[in-house]
Write an enzyme that holds these catalytic residues in place. Structure first.
Site, PDB file in Angstrom:
ATOM      1  CB  CYS A   2      46.029  29.960  50.219  1.00 16.82           C
ATOM      2  SG  CYS A   2      46.155  31.513  51.069  1.00 16.82           S
ATOM      3  NE  ARG A  27      45.153  27.847  44.480  1.00 13.95           N
ATOM      4  CZ  ARG A  27      43.866  27.548  44.487  1.00 13.95           C
ATOM      5  NH1 ARG A  27      43.373  26.782  43.567  1.00 13.95           N
ATOM      6  NH2 ARG A  27      43.062  28.009  45.411  1.00 13.95           N
ATOM      7  CD1 TRP A  74      49.082  36.210  47.025  1.00 13.85           C
ATOM      8  CD2 TRP A  74      46.927  36.501  47.541  1.00 13.85           C
ATOM      9  NE1 TRP A  74      48.650  37.351  46.403  1.00 13.85           N
ATOM     10  CE2 TRP A  74      47.341  37.555  46.709  1.00 13.85           C
ATOM     11  CE3 TRP A  74      45.618  36.478  47.984  1.00 13.85           C
ATOM     12  CZ2 TRP A  74      46.485  38.579  46.311  1.00 13.85           C
ATOM     13  CZ3 TRP A  74      44.764  37.487  47.593  1.00 13.85           C
ATOM     14  CH2 TRP A  74      45.188  38.529  46.766  1.00 13.85           C
ATOM     15  CG  ASN A 100      43.594  27.550  50.570  1.00 20.33           C
ATOM     16  OD1 ASN A 100      44.670  27.694  51.129  1.00 20.33           O
ATOM     17  ND2 ASN A 100      43.439  26.876  49.444  1.00 20.33           N
ATOM     18  N   GLY A 101      41.296  30.866  52.657  1.00 20.22           N
ATOM     19  CA  GLY A 101      40.068  31.617  52.953  1.00 20.22           C
ATOM     20  C   GLY A 101      40.240  32.525  54.151  1.00 20.22           C
ATOM     21  CD  GLU A 482      42.146  42.178  29.594  1.00 19.78           C
ATOM     22  OE1 GLU A 482      41.597  42.692  30.576  1.00 19.78           O
ATOM     23  OE2 GLU A 482      42.904  41.192  29.681  1.00 19.78           O
ATOM     24  CE  LYS A 486      45.888  40.927  31.080  1.00 16.09           C
ATOM     25  NZ  LYS A 486      44.757  40.085  31.371  1.00 16.09           N
ATOM     26  CD  GLU A 489      47.217  41.190  34.887  1.00 20.13           C
ATOM     27  OE1 GLU A 489      46.529  41.004  33.891  1.00 20.13           O
ATOM     28  OE2 GLU A 489      47.046  40.601  35.957  1.00 20.13           O
ATOM     29  CG  HIS A 505      35.567  66.268  28.621  1.00 18.53           C
ATOM     30  ND1 HIS A 505      34.931  67.474  28.425  1.00 18.53           N
ATOM     31  CD2 HIS A 505      35.195  65.479  27.584  1.00 18.53           C
ATOM     32  CE1 HIS A 505      34.185  67.401  27.327  1.00 18.53           C
ATOM     33  NE2 HIS A 505      34.343  66.200  26.788  1.00 18.53           N
ATOM     34  CE  LYS A 604      44.982  32.155  35.718  1.00 17.39           C
ATOM     35  NZ  LYS A 604      44.888  33.241  34.725  1.00 17.39           N
TER      36      LYS A 604
HETATM   37  C1  F6R Z   1      43.988  39.751  35.035  1.00 18.21           C
HETATM   38  C2  F6R Z   1      43.313  38.686  35.722  1.00 18.21           C
HETATM   39  C3  F6R Z   1      42.316  39.018  36.772  1.00 18.21           C
HETATM   40  C4  F6R Z   1      41.141  38.030  36.691  1.00 18.21           C
HETATM   41  C5  F6R Z   1      40.169  38.266  37.851  1.00 18.21           C
HETATM   42  C6  F6R Z   1      38.966  37.357  37.768  1.00 18.21           C
HETATM   43  O1  F6R Z   1      44.836  39.261  34.057  1.00 18.21           O
HETATM   44  O2  F6R Z   1      43.555  37.536  35.462  1.00 18.21           O
HETATM   45  O3  F6R Z   1      41.872  40.324  36.654  1.00 18.21           O
HETATM   46  O4  F6R Z   1      40.495  38.199  35.469  1.00 18.21           O
HETATM   47  O5  F6R Z   1      40.823  38.056  39.068  1.00 18.21           O
HETATM   48  O6  F6R Z   1      39.337  36.025  37.744  1.00 18.21           O
HETATM   49  P1  F6R Z   1      38.371  34.898  37.226  1.00 18.21           P
HETATM   50  O7  F6R Z   1      38.141  35.112  35.769  1.00 18.21           O
HETATM   51  O8  F6R Z   1      39.054  33.619  37.536  1.00 18.21           O
HETATM   52  O9  F6R Z   1      37.086  35.081  37.989  1.00 18.21           O
END
Ligand code: F6R
Length: 609
Positions: A2, A27, A74, A100-101, A482, A486, A489, A505, A604
């Site tokens: 949010c 965000r 959100w 927010n929250g 990773e 990527k 997502e 396995h 984000k």
């Molecule tokens: C994936 C991604 C998320 C963040 C995670 C932690 O591309 O961006 O998995 O890495 O939500 O976010 P931060 O680093 O802001 O704590």
């Protein structure tokens, strides 16, 4: 996640609120709304979906007034919908709130308010706040907010506008970021600096348990108990233009391409000019304290956790201290074993991730010393840690994290080398060798970026599949995790990362004709072993893209496609080998026509548990 914007001044607030909300789009959100005090009283427009939907509503029925609050939501409590969007009001429509929250005891409060005759129109916890404030109101909005928040449990940032006192905005912060922007004859509220940067660079950053009362000419800061606070203004010299797309089609592609510079910036003055040692002035631990560390816990979420998996291997190899890496949401509840000799490293791009923050707080409560690796100066993680290593990646706007991950790796290399220096686990010559290799990384990363055409072609092929695998051993496995995240997502292709030796396995059963497998084989000591694993999947019909060092070209015989990366020290390879995987995810997402920068269901900055 949010976003909150608030405006009070002389100008028309509608456009200022909309432009602030646009700056917060990165965000992630699923609905948006604004409340403005107009000549008809408090009026609200809100809509599910992108800001464009709200914008067109406002074009048809503009809101004229110079005080207002806005929100991008959100969904947490209740699905994305018009009625669940913020701002929320009480039933008299006199008190509007954006939030927010999470309010943990909202059901309890809602039942109590319903018994008193309040009626609710949404499924949200936020609506309860506006009713609670209305219930407590006796002619003073500040007091009503203070009384209401005494009843609320949870983590939140809120902004309140009431028709009864239309010359005031009230903002409160409890464990969810909020800043106040100071202008001339106008003031602003933002959940993040970009929301207001177009209008002012002077801000107050609220701390937990603090509130602000804004009129157009004045801002008063106080604790939620009502004690006034004096605070220095913070001048933002960060340029929003640097956060714009700069000619790239998407923020993600821009951010991938910014990595060579981000590596340089993050190393910056932390390497001595004669390349003999690491200088980490931001670490306040004494040499004796560093020598006393017995174990390290890395806590983080998502991509930052994956950086932690690399960090674990880096520190164990350079410093020979046992390191555990764990996701924040698990760590915070599992009663971790922490002694006074435990160092906790909290890694977070945003510095606001609720689970990472909670893990950090738990570690501190149990007596650990905490070092943060974060990209946001002044973020909650940065402020609560004992020491902070800032990754100078610059603002990361795309939801999929790229340059934050690689600069987190750089931070781990710097920290590992620094600790090795202090503890004497590496010779001076070894440190020089690693520093020299670190120095070459930006140029090597640049060379990989120049191969993006090849990666694009493979990505277009991958985009036709719904399942695939990433395999690798040791550091390659950490990077594979990773790469897989990527891809998932942003392309929505299901993938799994597997330690190459573990496939047999069980997972090998899923390998069938044509399934794409990305095999990382960059670790010289494990090269032969990985080649055997590649043969296992090839024999079962997999279509394999190998990623190997430039001098391992013979791998081409064992794979369908080969991509080579410039040779560096094995321990530094993750900072290079992840780049093709980022590009692969980007182009696969593009080929599938997805919204690359704002993938579905994701935010984000995840500031709720
Ligand atoms: C994936 C991604 C998320 C963040 C995670 C932690 O591309 O961006 O998995 O890495 O939500 O976010 P931060 O680093 O802001 O704590």
């Amino acid at each position: 996640m949010c976003g909150i914007v608030g405006y009070i001044g002389m100008r028309d607030s509608q456009d200022i609120l909309l432009s602030g909300l646009k700056k917060l789009e990165y965000r992630g959100y699923d609905s948006a709304g604004v409340a403005v005090y107009t000549e008809n009283g408090l009026e609200i427009r809100k809509a599910e979906g992108r800001l464009a939907v709200l914008e067109s509503q406002l074009q048809q029925k503009p809101l004229t007034g110079s005080i207002g609050i806005g929100h991008t939501r959100w969904a947490t409590h209740g699905k994305p919908s018009d009625s669940n969007s913020h701002p929320h009001t009480d039933q008299t429509m006199k008190f509007s709130v954006v939030h927010n929250g999470i309010i943990e005891n909202y059901l309890e409060l809602k039942e109590e308010l319903m018994l008193k005759g309040h009626t609710f129109v949404s499924e949200t916890d936020t609506e309860v706040i506006s009713h609670l404030i209305a219930e407590e109101y006796q002619g003073d909005i500040v007091m009503a907010v203070q009384k209401a928040i005494k009843r609320m449990r949870g983590a939140y940032a809120i902004a309140v506008l009431t028709e009864h006192e239309p010359d005031k905005l009230v903002a409160v912060r409890l464990a969810s970021p909020l800043i106040i922007g100071i202008g001339e004859g106008e003031n602003f509220i933002g959940s993040d600096i970009p929301a207001i940067l177009e209008y002012t660079r002077n801000v107050y950053i609220l701390n937990d348990g603090e509130m602000a009362v804004l009129t157009k000419d004045r801002v008063e800061l106080m604790t939620i108990e009502g004690n006034f606070i004096a605070r220095e203004m913070f001048h933002v010299d960060w340029d929003w233009v640097t956060a714009e797309k700069g000619g790239y089609d998407h923020f993600m592609l821009k951010e991938i391409h910014e990595q060579p510079k981000a590596y340089l910036d993050t190393m910056g003055s932390r390497i001595a000019t004669d390349d003999s040692k690491i200088i980490l002035n931001e670490i306040s631990m004494s040499e004796q304290e560093i020598r006393g560390i017995q174990r390290i816990h890395v806590v983080a979420c998502g991509t930052a956790y994956h950086a932690g998996l690399v960090g674990k291997q880096v520190i164990e190899s350079l410093v020979r201290i046992p390191v555990e890496a764990e996701v924040g949401s698990e760590y915070r509840y599992r009663s971790p074993i922490i002694t006074k000799d435990t160092l906790v490293i909290a890694v977070s791009q945003s510095g606001e991730t609720a689970d990472t923050l909670a893990a950090l707080r738990e570690a501190k409560r149990l007596g650990a010393r905490v070092v943060a690796i974060t990209n946001v100066v002044g973020s909650s993680v940065a402020r609560e840690a004992d020491d902070v290593i800032v990754t100078w990646a610059g603002p990361e706007i795309a939801v999929a994290s790229t340059k934050a991950y690689t600069t987190q790796l750089i931070a781990f290399y710097l920290l590992g080398l620094y600790m090795a220096q202090v503890r004497g686990t590496l010779e001076g010559a070894q440190i020089r060798e690693i520093i020299a290799a670190l120095r070459r990384l930006p140029e090597q990363a640049q060379r990989i970026l120049e191969q993006q055409g090849e990666i694009k072609a493979y990505a277009e092929l991958v985009a036709e599949h719904d399942n695939m695998f990433f395999i690798g051993r040791s550091l390659d496995y950490a990077v594979a995790q990773e790469g897989s995240l990527k891809l998932k997502e942003i392309s929505y292709i299901h993938s799994e990362a597997y330690p190459a030796g573990e496939l047999k396995h069980g997972t090998l059963a899923l390998i069938e004709e044509g399934i794409p497998v990305i095999a990382l084989a960059t670790q010289p000591e494990l090269f032969e072993k990985t080649v055997s694993n590649i043969k296992e999947v090839k024999a079962r019909g997999a279509f394999v893209l190998g990623i190997a060092n430039a001098d391992d070209e013979e791998l081409v015989k064992s794979v369908d496609r080969l991509l080579t990366i410039p040779k560096t020290l094995p321990i530094l390879t993750p900072a290079l080998s992840v780049i093709p995987l980022q590009l692969l995810a980007y182009y696969a997402s593009l080929a599938r026509g997805n919204d690359v920068d704002k993938p579905r269901n994701l935010a984000k900055s995840v500031t709720v548990e």
